[in-house]
Write an enzyme that holds these catalytic residues in place. Structure first.
Site, mmCIF file in Angstrom:
data_model
loop_
_atom_site.group_PDB
_atom_site.id
_atom_site.type_symbol
_atom_site.label_atom_id
_atom_site.label_comp_id
_atom_site.label_asym_id
_atom_site.label_seq_id
_atom_site.Cartn_x
_atom_site.Cartn_y
_atom_site.Cartn_z
ATOM 1 N N SER A 70 0.890 -1.305 0.458
ATOM 2 C CA SER A 70 0.047 0.355 -0.132
ATOM 3 C C SER A 70 1.004 1.594 -0.212
ATOM 4 O O SER A 70 1.572 1.213 0.313
ATOM 5 C CB SER A 70 -1.247 -0.149 1.610
ATOM 6 O OG SER A 70 0.072 0.456 2.489
ATOM 7 N N THR A 71 0.330 2.394 -0.575
ATOM 8 C CA THR A 71 0.837 3.242 -0.670
ATOM 9 C C THR A 71 1.122 3.949 0.921
ATOM 10 O O THR A 71 2.401 4.116 1.191
ATOM 11 C CB THR A 71 0.493 5.240 -0.927
ATOM 12 O OG1 THR A 71 -0.044 4.352 -3.126
ATOM 13 C CG2 THR A 71 0.542 6.268 -1.035
ATOM 14 N N GLY A 108 4.192 2.027 1.503
ATOM 15 C CA GLY A 108 5.195 2.428 0.780
ATOM 16 C C GLY A 108 5.966 3.499 1.652
ATOM 17 O O GLY A 108 7.662 3.737 1.590
ATOM 18 N N GLU A 113 6.360 -0.437 -5.467
ATOM 19 C CA GLU A 113 5.222 -0.409 -6.206
ATOM 20 C C GLU A 113 4.186 -0.391 -5.679
ATOM 21 O O GLU A 113 3.606 -1.281 -4.612
ATOM 22 C CB GLU A 113 5.465 -2.090 -6.783
ATOM 23 C CG GLU A 113 4.950 -2.177 -8.719
ATOM 24 C CD GLU A 113 3.642 -2.232 -8.441
ATOM 25 O OE1 GLU A 113 2.215 -1.783 -8.237
ATOM 26 O OE2 GLU A 113 2.783 -3.644 -8.070
ATOM 27 N N CYS A 135 -3.709 -4.533 -8.377
ATOM 28 C CA CYS A 135 -3.053 -2.499 -8.233
ATOM 29 C C CYS A 135 -3.442 -2.281 -9.194
ATOM 30 O O CYS A 135 -3.090 -0.710 -9.564
ATOM 31 C CB CYS A 135 -1.449 -2.765 -7.423
ATOM 32 S SG CYS A 135 -0.420 -4.023 -8.412
#
Lengths: 385, 92
Positions: free
Chosen positions: A222-223, A226, A243, A277
């Site tokens: 997940s962002t 990340g 990613e 994603c």
């Protein structure tokens, strides 16, 4: 079990955790949960294997990755079954993904003796050239949605470039990664080159990112996580590849070939039960085709076969976990509150054979305005770490 | 979960597609090749497919822009992310 320096080992702390079968909600497998001290062992193993892995010449390294690809294909049924059971993914999709993982090792096996440095015509008198060298120990953190495929995307090129690895699979879906590491040993890849330590992201993932001997982190997830990965990696300028999440658009103009565009619109969002994603979760339709397109979409959504992932006719399996299903269900509620029109899906099946699993009917909202939360936010729950 | 939104013009479609913190994938469906290429250039994304949903290929770079990621996987592009370049100069 953990796989460190070629050995299947318990966690030093003796801690275990259970995998939950997404089709029943019951525990079905118990695994060792790595801790910080296991990260240290795995990283030291990878560090100690660096010199040996660099000494393996390019033809032999190529042959080892090709052998691993062959072993993946020979164990395709077993790997697909593990992946399907673990993720709740339809067995047909899992079987395709095993082949893609093997393809990936073949591709990067071919790169090993073709990619190198260069010579450069500098102005000064002399010779300028570049060496392409391994980074060192790489920490790979893989997600739960395509566990084997995305692991292959990281492991194959990292090995091809001569690195040694510590892989942390997502704690919910570690089974194919452990099997892959065993097959790598059988392919002749030396012990310590690929270590696998399943465990909680908040413990194992973080310790891996903080470890001073780890030179690079490749993370898929997940962002939100990340962001943490990048922040932690900044302390010692660790290299990072991230990613992360998406909320991708599928834009259909009025002159499109609808015979192709409608079914592809369905599968570009519902493949892997939408847990991708790259899912094209926003469909933008030009006004002249809007009504006809939506009618055909609804027809196809309703015709999809939801069922046990191991049934070869199943098109949509479970979500990976009950937490993930709850999260999607929350988004469905938000969409309704925001005034989008729920056209189909939005609920879990109630039939006795499916009621115990993390199933959810494919859901379609129309009249979605770009400013709505369901159009902006991702419904994939934070994973991996 | 699929969210369907209506648009009228190409400019509006691009604006809606880009109204996101993310930029990983996307698809465009049209028989007008010039428009397909214009829109593919205008959408902020790491990966996009035209007249197909098939956007991820082992042999081609894959990754995101904006908050969808950093760096690229797959293709030959990923090899730069798993190696260091050492620059060496030998004097005459």
């Amino acid at each position: 079990m953990l796989l460190i320096h070629g050995d299947r080992l318990p966690a030093l702390s003796g801690t275990h955790y259970s995998l939950i079968d997404p089709t029943t909600g019951q525990p079905w497998e118990t695994l060792a949960a790595a801790g910080v001290e296991d990260v240290d062992r795995a990283v030291e193993s990878a560090e100690s294997a660096r010199a040996e892995w660099r000494r393996v010449n390019s033809r032999d390294r190529t042959r080892m990755l090709l052998t691993l690809a062959t072993l993946i294909r020979e164990h395709a049924d077993e790997l697909a079954h593990l992946e399907s059971r673990n993720v709740g993914k339809p067995i047909r999709e899992a079987a395709d993904e095993v082949q893609l993982a093997a393809d990936c090792f073949e591709y990067y096996a071919g790169a090993i003796n073709k990619i190198g440095g260069q010579t450069i015509p500098v102005a000064a008198a002399g010779t300028s050239l570049t060496f392409r060298e391994p980074i060192g120990v790489c920490g790979l953190i893989a997600p739960w949605n395509f566990p084997l495929v995305i692991t292959a995307w990281k492991v194959a090129p990292a090995l091809a470039m001569g690195n040694t690895l510590v892989l942390k699979p997502a704690s919910q879906t570690p089974l194919t990664a452990l099997r892959l590491a065993e097959l790598a040993l059988a392919a002749g890849i030396p012990p310590g080159v690929l270590n696998v330590i399943p465990g909680a992201g908040s413990i194992v993932g973080e310790a891996l990112i903080r470890h001073p001997l780890v030179r690079k982190i490749s993370f898929t997830g997940s962002t939100e996580v990340g962001t943490q990965v990048m922040r932690l990696a900044a302390d010692d300028i660790k290299r990072v590849t991230l990613e992360l999440g998406g909320k991708s658009a599928n834009v259909v103009f009025a002159d499109a070939d609808l015979e192709k565009a409608v079914p592809k619109a369905v599968w570009s969002v519902l493949g892997n039960a939408g847990q991708d994603c790259c899912a094209r979760s926003r469909l933008l339709l030009q006004r002249p085709i809007y009504d006809a397109f939506v009618d055909r979409l609804v027809e196809q959504f309703k015709a999809l076969k939801l069922g046990n992932p191991l049934d070869p006719t199943t098109e949509i399996g479970t979500l990976v976990s009950f937490a993930q299903r709850d999260r999607v269900a929350d988004y469905i509620q938000i969409g309704q509150h925001e005034g989008a029109t729920l056209v189909c899906g939005g609920a879990a099946p109630t039939s006795p054979e499916l009621a115990q699993g993390a199933y959810l009917y494919p859901t379609l909202f129309t009249d979605v305005r770009p400013e709505m939360r369901i159009s902006r936010r991702r419904s994939l729950v934070r994973c991996c770490v | 979960m699929l969210c369907v939104t209506v648009f009228d013009t190409e400019e509006e479609a691009i604006a809606i597609a880009n109204r996101s913190l993310y930029g990983l994938s996307g698809s465009i469906w049209t028989r007008d090749i010039s428009r397909a290429l214009r829109v593919a250039k205008a959408i902020e994304t790491g990966v996009i497919s035209i007249n197909t949903g098939h956007s991820v290929h082992l042999e081609a770079p894959f990754g995101g822009v904006k908050r969808s990621g950093l760096g690229r996987e797959l293709g030959l592009a990923v090899l730069d992310h798993y190696s260091e370049i050492k620059s060496v100069f030998i004097g005459e």
